[in-house]
Design a protein around this motif. Structure first.
Motif, mmCIF file in Angstrom:
data_model
loop_
_atom_site.group_PDB
_atom_site.id
_atom_site.type_symbol
_atom_site.label_atom_id
_atom_site.label_comp_id
_atom_site.label_asym_id
_atom_site.label_seq_id
_atom_site.Cartn_x
_atom_site.Cartn_y
_atom_site.Cartn_z
ATOM 1 N N GLN A 97 0.811 -1.203 0.000
ATOM 2 C CA GLN A 97 0.000 0.000 0.000
ATOM 3 C C GLN A 97 0.854 1.267 0.000
ATOM 4 O O GLN A 97 1.774 1.399 0.800
ATOM 5 C CB GLN A 97 -0.907 0.022 1.231
ATOM 6 C CG GLN A 97 -1.880 -1.140 1.321
ATOM 7 C CD GLN A 97 -2.891 -1.167 0.213
ATOM 8 O OE1 GLN A 97 -2.902 -2.088 -0.595
ATOM 9 N NE2 GLN A 97 -3.745 -0.158 0.150
ATOM 10 N N ALA A 98 0.501 2.186 -0.876
ATOM 11 C CA ALA A 98 1.130 3.505 -0.878
ATOM 12 C C ALA A 98 0.446 4.379 0.166
ATOM 13 O O ALA A 98 1.083 5.170 0.852
ATOM 14 C CB ALA A 98 1.006 4.151 -2.248
ATOM 15 N N THR A 99 -0.876 4.218 0.266
ATOM 16 C CA THR A 99 -1.677 4.922 1.272
ATOM 17 C C THR A 99 -2.664 3.906 1.829
ATOM 18 O O THR A 99 -2.641 2.730 1.435
ATOM 19 C CB THR A 99 -2.467 6.099 0.656
ATOM 20 O OG1 THR A 99 -3.449 5.581 -0.244
ATOM 21 C CG2 THR A 99 -1.563 7.069 -0.076
ATOM 22 N N GLY A 100 -3.540 4.345 2.692
ATOM 23 C CA GLY A 100 -4.507 3.429 3.294
ATOM 24 C C GLY A 100 -5.361 2.687 2.297
ATOM 25 O O GLY A 100 -5.721 1.537 2.508
ATOM 26 N N ASN A 101 -5.687 3.319 1.159
ATOM 27 C CA ASN A 101 -6.570 2.661 0.202
ATOM 28 C C ASN A 101 -6.023 2.599 -1.222
ATOM 29 O O ASN A 101 -6.754 2.274 -2.144
ATOM 30 C CB ASN A 101 -7.942 3.355 0.194
ATOM 31 C CG ASN A 101 -7.844 4.821 -0.174
ATOM 32 O OD1 ASN A 101 -6.756 5.366 -0.281
ATOM 33 N ND2 ASN A 101 -8.973 5.462 -0.369
ATOM 34 N N LEU A 102 -4.747 2.916 -1.419
ATOM 35 C CA LEU A 102 -4.137 2.832 -2.740
ATOM 36 C C LEU A 102 -2.907 1.946 -2.716
ATOM 37 O O LEU A 102 -2.012 2.138 -1.890
ATOM 38 C CB LEU A 102 -3.694 4.220 -3.231
ATOM 39 C CG LEU A 102 -4.747 5.199 -3.713
ATOM 40 C CD1 LEU A 102 -4.099 6.529 -4.061
ATOM 41 C CD2 LEU A 102 -5.504 4.656 -4.898
ATOM 42 N N THR A 103 -2.859 0.998 -3.661
ATOM 43 C CA THR A 103 -1.635 0.211 -3.819
ATOM 44 C C THR A 103 -0.597 1.089 -4.511
ATOM 45 O O THR A 103 -0.930 2.116 -5.100
ATOM 46 C CB THR A 103 -1.889 -1.039 -4.684
ATOM 47 O OG1 THR A 103 -2.236 -0.613 -6.014
ATOM 48 C CG2 THR A 103 -2.980 -1.919 -4.088
ATOM 49 N N TRP A 104 0.657 0.638 -4.470
ATOM 50 C CA TRP A 104 1.705 1.388 -5.160
ATOM 51 C C TRP A 104 1.404 1.477 -6.660
ATOM 52 O O TRP A 104 1.612 2.509 -7.294
ATOM 53 C CB TRP A 104 3.075 0.739 -4.961
ATOM 54 C CG TRP A 104 3.645 1.012 -3.617
ATOM 55 C CD1 TRP A 104 3.896 0.104 -2.623
ATOM 56 C CD2 TRP A 104 4.041 2.290 -3.094
ATOM 57 N NE1 TRP A 104 4.425 0.747 -1.528
ATOM 58 C CE2 TRP A 104 4.528 2.083 -1.792
ATOM 59 C CE3 TRP A 104 4.029 3.588 -3.600
ATOM 60 C CZ2 TRP A 104 4.997 3.119 -0.994
ATOM 61 C CZ3 TRP A 104 4.496 4.620 -2.807
ATOM 62 C CH2 TRP A 104 4.979 4.374 -1.519
#
Length: 168
Positions: A97-104
């Motif tokens: 995860q890049a952020t809580g709800n986005l994958t890299w």
């Protein structure tokens, strides 16, 4: 005031054309920085798909052709690009995860898919921009799926807006 609006409109159109031309040539606003590379070093080591490569490195075995461990410790893949770029080494995008709800992968896609004026690029242009900076297995298929989802969302939003306009 009308003259200023006219020139603002021309400037905006020009910026859009420049952005399109840069995307066509594989150049974008997004640049993979050193801090992201540092973040990915740990993320790559936690990625189960990449673990065999790190095991090979620890056992002093050579990586498969086209892969290397960069001086900063990040796994990279050699990719062949359209001319004039030829081939280059780019980081392998780790799962996670890049952020809580986005994958890299999704995060990177969003960095390159949306143009400077908010226009969405097609899958081919998005792929060109991303492939010059990163690589992951099934990248082309993933980008096509993501562009398809964005197109679906855009058309659904447009339909909702049109339905709202017709009811007034």
């Amino acid at each position: 005031p009308d003259a200023l609006d006219y020139y603002d409109e021309l400037y905006t159109k020009r910026r859009g054309l420049v952005d399109d031309a840069r995307a066509e040539a594989g150049e974008g606003e997004f640049v993979l920085g050193d801090s992201l590379r540092v973040t990915w070093i740990a993320a790559q080591r936690a990625d189960r798909a990449l673990m065999p490569m790190f095991s090979a490195i620890l056992q002093s075995k050579e990586l498969k052709s086209g892969y290397r461990l960069a001086q900063d410790g990040l796994l990279e893949r050699n990719v062949t690009l359209p001319p004039p770029a030829n081939s280059t080494w780019v980081p392998i995008v780790p799962d996670g995860q890049a952020t809580g709800n986005l994958t890299w992968k999704r995060w990177l896609f969003l960095q390159c898919h949306v143009g400077i004026l908010g226009a969405h690029r097609n899958a081919a242009k998005t792929m060109i921009l991303l492939s010059r900076q990163v690589w992951w297995p099934a990248m082309k298929e993933d980008i096509q799926k993501m562009v398809g989802k964005m197109s679906y969302v855009d058309s659904a939003q447009k339909s909702c807006a049109e339905a709202g306009d017709s009811s007034s």
